[in-house]
Enzyme design. Structure first.
Site, PDB file in Angstrom:
ATOM      1  N   GLN A 101       0.841  -1.191   0.000  1.00  0.00           N
ATOM      2  CA  GLN A 101       0.000   0.000   0.000  1.00  0.00           C
ATOM      3  C   GLN A 101       0.881   1.247   0.000  1.00  0.00           C
ATOM      4  OE1 GLN A 101      -2.258   1.777   3.323  1.00  0.00           O
ATOM      5  NE2 GLN A 101      -4.114   1.290   2.167  1.00  0.00           N
ATOM      6  N   TYR A 188      -6.228  10.989   4.124  1.00  0.00           N
ATOM      7  CA  TYR A 188      -4.832  11.236   3.762  1.00  0.00           C
ATOM      8  C   TYR A 188      -4.735  11.952   2.418  1.00  0.00           C
ATOM      9  CZ  TYR A 188      -3.992   8.264   7.790  1.00  0.00           C
ATOM     10  OH  TYR A 188      -3.990   7.739   9.066  1.00  0.00           O
ATOM     11  N   ARG A 235      -7.782   2.150  -2.777  1.00  0.00           N
ATOM     12  CA  ARG A 235      -8.647   2.056  -1.589  1.00  0.00           C
ATOM     13  C   ARG A 235      -9.301   3.392  -1.292  1.00  0.00           C
ATOM     14  NH1 ARG A 235      -8.134  -0.108   4.703  1.00  0.00           N
ATOM     15  NH2 ARG A 235      -9.473  -1.851   4.184  1.00  0.00           N
ATOM     16  N   GLY A 331      -9.698  -6.988   9.397  1.00  0.00           N
ATOM     17  CA  GLY A 331      -8.571  -6.289   9.977  1.00  0.00           C
ATOM     18  C   GLY A 331      -8.205  -6.776  11.359  1.00  0.00           C
ATOM     19  N   ARG A 332      -8.938  -6.332  12.358  1.00  0.00           N
ATOM     20  CA  ARG A 332      -8.612  -6.677  13.740  1.00  0.00           C
ATOM     21  C   ARG A 332      -8.583  -8.186  13.981  1.00  0.00           C
ATOM     22  NH1 ARG A 332      -8.957  -2.411  17.298  1.00  0.00           N
ATOM     23  NH2 ARG A 332      -9.687  -3.735  18.993  1.00  0.00           N
TER      24      ARG A 332
END
Length: 374
Positions: A101, A188, A235, A331-332
């Site tokens: 990424q 971002y 993404r 994810g987690r």
């Protein structure tokens, strides 16, 4: 519920995936200092999770100004490229497919993390609000601070940034990655260009939606030209809510998020990239993406579509069976369960995440989560 839908093979560009379970980008802040270099500990971490059908690295800054948090890795120096090669070799030895990424935080940074202590760079000189960054560069827990006020990039600097993304993509290929994902989410840099809340430019990169999407278009097209569109993913974190929490954690909320992101998806379809990754809100009472939006994305994009959020195995299987998702990222659960695909396949219980060791530190809470023992 039968989770077989998660274990049918899938095609991602030219890559044959053995299942539809994805390890998404997860910042863990374990790179070697100084230099923000990927290391053997990180190689172990990714190798442990190579049972995923598809993997994407944590956010990896494309240049020194792209860093917003302590200890995050880069991919702009030769030492960093060689560090990442350890990771790709470890994953490929397990038969995994892994993309890097590419990340630039833009205004979500602090002068202490910037070259020469300068101001962060962004589309406009507007400070990020209601968000904190890690600024400590030594070992141990990060010190939280408010982001510094950025300076606006000149038109020439924007063009230079496009080429920095291209060089980072080339570096990723040199490091042995199978492809790259452009981080255009979570407030971002690319997201900052897209959003009218953070982009007040009056040149061709600001104003209309067409202009605000120009940076996305140029970065994506230039990388596709350099390494092949079949090795490129993007993404986004579209959000249909207007809370401060939402703006911080899942991008900048637009007045018309449906129009904004469907138009963005059409650009990516025209370029012909391999996949689109959509990060949904994941806090307890977060809104789900509207069905109409999911349907519009599917209609506009012919490539692979990945969703991430608070997905359980049941919800993931339902999403794939419904046809609006091809792959689902966890994810987690993947942080605490290196053998997550096997646990889902067999109905085994999941380890819980240790919140205290999420960012920075050693192998504890990183590579010491056990596989299921029975």
């Amino acid at each position: 519920m039968n989770h077989q839908a998660l274990f049918t093979p899938a095609q991602l560009g030219s890559f044959h995936l053995r299942n539809r379970i994805v390890l998404p980008p997860l910042t863990r802040s374990r790179s070697t200092q100084p230099g923000n270099v990927a290391n053997e500990l990180m190689a172990t971490y990714y190798r442990q999770r190579a049972g995923a059908g598809f993997m994407v690295t944590e956010g990896t800054q494309i240049e020194p100004r792209g860093q917003g948090y302590a200890w995050t890795p880069g991919i702009h120096s030769e030492e960093q490229v060689q560090g990442w090669r350890r990771v790709t070799e470890a994953v490929h030895a397990e038969g995994g497919v892994i993309f890097a990424q590419l990340w630039h935080v833009g205004r979500v940074s602090h002068t202490s993390l910037q070259p020469g202590g300068g101001a962060p760079v962004a589309p406009s000189a507007l400070a990020a609000e209601s968000v904190k960054v890690f600024v400590e560069t030594g070992p141990g827990a990060g010190t939280l601070a408010d982001p510094s006020t950025p300076r606006a990039l000149s038109r020439e600097e924007v063009k230079e940034l496009v080429q920095l993304y291209v060089q980072a993509a080339r570096n990723a290929m040199e490091a042995g990655f199978d492809g790259i994902e452009i981080h255009c989410a979570n407030g971002y840099l690319v997201n900052q260009f897209i959003s009218a809340h953070s982009n007040c430019r009056t040149d061709e990169y600001g104003g209309s939606l067409h202009n605000r999407l120009r940076f996305l278009r140029e970065v994506t097209q230039s990388i596709a030209d350099a390494i092949g569109a079949e090795r490129v993913g993007v993404r986004f974190s579209p959000l249909f809510a207007s809370t401060d929490e939402a703006r911080v954690y899942l991008g900048l909320v637009e007045e018309d998020p449906h129009e904004t992101y469907v138009e963005a998806v059409k650009i990516l379809q025209a370029i012909g990239i391999a996949y689109l990754s959509l990060a949904e809100a994941d806090w307890d009472d977060a809104p789900r993406l509207p069905v109409s939006f999911r349907q519009a994305v599917r209609a506009a994009f012919a490539g692979t579509i990945i969703y991430a959020g608070k997905y359980t195995a049941d919800l993931a299987a339902e999403a794939i069976q419904a046809g609006w998702a091809d792959l689902i990222a966890f994810g987690r659960p993947f942080i605490a369960n290196p053998d997550l695909p096997a646990r889902i396949a067999n109905g085994w219980p999941l380890n819980k995440v240790d919140e205290a060791s999420m960012y920075g530190g050693t192998h504890q809470g990183y590579t010491d989560y056990p596989a299921y023992q029975g």
